[in-house]
Design a protein around this motif. Structure first.
Motif, PDB file in Angstrom:
ATOM      1  N   VAL A 350       0.834  -1.209   0.000  1.00  0.00           N
ATOM      2  CA  VAL A 350       0.000   0.000   0.000  1.00  0.00           C
ATOM      3  C   VAL A 350       0.869   1.260   0.000  1.00  0.00           C
ATOM      4  O   VAL A 350       0.609   2.225  -0.733  1.00  0.00           O
ATOM      5  N   GLN A 351       1.907   1.240   0.805  1.00  0.00           N
ATOM      6  CA  GLN A 351       2.700   2.445   1.023  1.00  0.00           C
ATOM      7  C   GLN A 351       3.579   2.830  -0.164  1.00  0.00           C
ATOM      8  O   GLN A 351       3.647   4.015  -0.529  1.00  0.00           O
ATOM      9  N   ALA A 352       4.259   1.879  -0.766  1.00  0.00           N
ATOM     10  CA  ALA A 352       5.261   2.221  -1.784  1.00  0.00           C
ATOM     11  C   ALA A 352       4.663   2.934  -3.004  1.00  0.00           C
ATOM     12  O   ALA A 352       5.164   3.999  -3.402  1.00  0.00           O
ATOM     13  N   PRO A 353       3.590   2.414  -3.625  1.00  0.00           N
ATOM     14  CA  PRO A 353       3.037   3.152  -4.767  1.00  0.00           C
ATOM     15  C   PRO A 353       2.494   4.529  -4.385  1.00  0.00           C
ATOM     16  O   PRO A 353       2.671   5.494  -5.137  1.00  0.00           O
ATOM     17  N   ALA A 354       1.829   4.627  -3.225  1.00  0.00           N
ATOM     18  CA  ALA A 354       1.280   5.921  -2.800  1.00  0.00           C
ATOM     19  C   ALA A 354       2.401   6.932  -2.612  1.00  0.00           C
ATOM     20  O   ALA A 354       2.277   8.106  -3.013  1.00  0.00           O
ATOM     21  N   MET A 355       3.487   6.503  -2.009  1.00  0.00           N
ATOM     22  CA  MET A 355       4.638   7.383  -1.804  1.00  0.00           C
ATOM     23  C   MET A 355       5.211   7.841  -3.137  1.00  0.00           C
ATOM     24  O   MET A 355       5.426   9.046  -3.375  1.00  0.00           O
ATOM     25  N   ALA A 356       5.455   6.904  -4.038  1.00  0.00           N
ATOM     26  CA  ALA A 356       6.074   7.252  -5.319  1.00  0.00           C
ATOM     27  C   ALA A 356       5.162   8.132  -6.173  1.00  0.00           C
ATOM     28  O   ALA A 356       5.640   9.036  -6.865  1.00  0.00           O
ATOM     29  N   LEU A 357       3.861   7.874  -6.129  1.00  0.00           N
ATOM     30  CA  LEU A 357       2.928   8.683  -6.914  1.00  0.00           C
ATOM     31  C   LEU A 357       2.945  10.145  -6.483  1.00  0.00           C
ATOM     32  O   LEU A 357       2.894  11.050  -7.319  1.00  0.00           O
ATOM     33  N   GLN A 358       3.009  10.394  -5.173  1.00  0.00           N
ATOM     34  CA  GLN A 358       3.045  11.773  -4.691  1.00  0.00           C
ATOM     35  C   GLN A 358       4.321  12.474  -5.143  1.00  0.00           C
ATOM     36  O   GLN A 358       4.294  13.639  -5.588  1.00  0.00           O
ATOM     37  N   ILE A 359       5.440  11.764  -5.062  1.00  0.00           N
ATOM     38  CA  ILE A 359       6.709  12.375  -5.464  1.00  0.00           C
ATOM     39  C   ILE A 359       6.735  12.607  -6.974  1.00  0.00           C
ATOM     40  O   ILE A 359       7.193  13.657  -7.450  1.00  0.00           O
ATOM     41  N   LEU A 360       6.220  11.652  -7.741  1.00  0.00           N
ATOM     42  CA  LEU A 360       6.144  11.831  -9.190  1.00  0.00           C
ATOM     43  C   LEU A 360       5.234  13.006  -9.542  1.00  0.00           C
ATOM     44  O   LEU A 360       5.539  13.797 -10.449  1.00  0.00           O
ATOM     45  N   ASP A 361       4.128  13.135  -8.830  1.00  0.00           N
ATOM     46  CA  ASP A 361       3.207  14.242  -9.091  1.00  0.00           C
ATOM     47  C   ASP A 361       3.885  15.581  -8.816  1.00  0.00           C
ATOM     48  O   ASP A 361       3.760  16.536  -9.605  1.00  0.00           O
ATOM     49  N   ASP A 362       4.614  15.653  -7.710  1.00  0.00           N
ATOM     50  CA  ASP A 362       5.335  16.887  -7.403  1.00  0.00           C
ATOM     51  C   ASP A 362       6.421  17.154  -8.449  1.00  0.00           C
ATOM     52  O   ASP A 362       6.646  18.308  -8.846  1.00  0.00           O
ATOM     53  N   ALA A 363       7.097  16.104  -8.896  1.00  0.00           N
ATOM     54  CA  ALA A 363       8.148  16.270  -9.899  1.00  0.00           C
ATOM     55  C   ALA A 363       7.564  16.759 -11.218  1.00  0.00           C
ATOM     56  O   ALA A 363       8.162  17.600 -11.911  1.00  0.00           O
ATOM     57  N   ILE A 364       6.405  16.235 -11.586  1.00  0.00           N
ATOM     58  CA  ILE A 364       5.720  16.708 -12.797  1.00  0.00           C
ATOM     59  C   ILE A 364       5.384  18.188 -12.657  1.00  0.00           C
ATOM     60  O   ILE A 364       5.591  18.985 -13.575  1.00  0.00           O
ATOM     61  N   GLN A 365       4.886  18.561 -11.483  1.00  0.00           N
ATOM     62  CA  GLN A 365       4.529  19.968 -11.243  1.00  0.00           C
ATOM     63  C   GLN A 365       5.765  20.858 -11.343  1.00  0.00           C
ATOM     64  O   GLN A 365       5.704  21.962 -11.899  1.00  0.00           O
TER      65      GLN A 365
END
Length: 427
Positions: A350-365
């Motif tokens: 549960v934790q690993a994808p949620a963590m990576a998605l938030q960081i990827l979203d911030d990186a995209i921004q």
């Protein structure tokens, strides 16, 4: 608690990292050019060349843990690989996860890793000679057929594909999708989960069987996209099976043993995804930081705007916490077994994808318009990681298991309240 890596853990991690830096990263542009120039569903020659170099260097088949050297059915077949522990492999897989095509270079990519472990644990000698050996050598690839479009496959007891005995054969009828790997021209074998007995106990109806993809009646109806990406040449297929006849000896372990095999397969597979996802997150935070320190907006570096300081700090904290949980789960699997570590596996899943998605979203921004383009890997990686919230069981299923275990700790408390008649508000 000692977090120091031992010599063996450091040795394999550093060898993988060195190979990535020397052989994979320098050829990323060449790999992309080859993929763009050729037929989408063809083997990338750059990948094949680098694979040969990794194999020659002995960087091959890392994922099979030592305890898997005692398969259930036939102990005369020796698995060809380093047989790293889960903890040792976690460190290597994180490095592989930093580049999308790197795992296959080391013959450590899904779904082959899980399928090889199934064949090694549960296959007969004939099944291993026919399919495990060429998979280990990297000569062929494989698929895993479980999910179905017509039912909620998060509950695998719902699957409807029929596996019916007819003399010396089984006849298979059904429809599968998200059959990862089926688009690759080297994909020759699939492990399929279906039902051999619809009247048996709930978890004794299912069986797993080997289905060569060139068997008459197997039709790849379409390749599915993931947020617009086709993931060629690997791909995810919707497959129809109409009166597919395979020899009875293709059945794995026995009728009604499908769930037993699935549990043996999915535990390691789930954590392998998480290991690689940490590598994805590390690449994303690196890309984000480079962009922020190199761009100026409103008179100062974007990095100097406080909101980005907060986001970078949160990203680093979340990566470190997630890595520790992943390593803890891997260590428990090694020391106590997959079953004992099932809650830790569920938590990291549960934790690993949620963590990576938030960081990827911030990186995209942070990258602005460039972040949603194909100029960077961020958009593609976001789509890939987002699928992991569904793959190998959706978040909700794993969260349910975690919550039930937590509630179970307080079952005695509720029983005591009920027996005492104290059903009021707790103080």
């Amino acid at each position: 608690m000692d977090f120091t890596l031992n010599a063996r853990e450091t040795h394999f991690r550093d060898r993988v990292k060195a190979f990535m830096d020397a052989e994979i990263r320098p050829r990323e542009a060449e790999y992309r050019a080859a993929a763009a120039a050729g037929e989408r569903w063809s083997v990338n020659p750059v990948l094949e060349d680098v694979k040969a170099r990794a194999k020659a260097a002995g960087l091959w088949n890392f994922f099979m843990p030592p305890q898997s050297g005692r398969p259930h059915v036939d102990d005369s077949f020796v698995f060809e690989g380093e047989q790293l522990t889960n903890l040792e492999y976690a460190l290597c897989a994180e490095e592989m996860g930093r580049v999308g095509w790197a795992s296959e270079v080391f013959n450590c990519s899904a779904p082959d890793t899980g399928n090889m472990e199934v064949l090694h644990r549960y296959g007969t000698r004939a099944q291993k000679d026919a399919w495990l050996a060429p998979l280990m050598r990297g000569e062929i690839r494989s698929a895993f057929l479980m999910t179905e479009p017509a039912v909620a496959s998060s509950d695998a007891t719902n699957i409807e594909t029929r596996i019916e005995r007819d003399g010396d054969h089984y006849v298979i009828n059904g429809r599968k999708w998200w059959s990862s790997g089926a688009g690759d021209p080297r994909c020759k074998i699939a492990i399929l989960m279906g039902k051999t007995d619809f009247g048996a106990a709930k978890h004794a109806q299912q069986s797993m069987i080997l289905v060569p993809l060139d068997t008459p009646g197997v039709t790849i109806e379409r390749m599915l996209s993931v947020f617009g990406y086709d993931h060629a040449p690997h791909g995810h297929a919707e497959i129809v099976l109409r009166d597919v006849r395979v020899p009875a000896e293709n059945l794995l372990l026995g009728e009604g043993r499908g769930f037993e095999i699935a549990q043996g397969r999915l535990g390691p597979g789930r954590i392998h995804h998480c290991m690689r996802t940490i590598g994805v997150a590390e690449e994303a935070i690196g890309a984000m930081a480079k962009r922020l320190v190199s761009r100026v907006a409103f008179g100062k570096r974007i990095a100097d705007h406080s909101i980005w300081e907060q986001r970078i700090a949160r990203a680093r904290i979340d990566i470190e916490m997630t890595r520790l949980l992943c390593l803890k789960a891997a260590d428990m699997m090694d020391k106590a077994g997959n079953k004992a570590a099932q809650l830790e596996i569920a938590m990291i899943k549960v934790q690993a994808p949620a963590m990576a998605l938030q960081i990827l979203d911030d990186a995209i921004q942070a990258h602005g318009g460039a972040g949603v383009s194909d100029d960077f890997d961020l958009a593609h990686n976001w789509g890939s990681v987002r699928t992991l919230r569904l793959a190998d069981g959706p978040d909700e299923v794993h969260a349910r298991a975690i919550a039930r275990a937590e509630f179970g700790k307080y079952a005695a408390f509720e029983a005591d309240r009920a027996s005492s008649g104290d059903l009021g508000v707790s103080r």
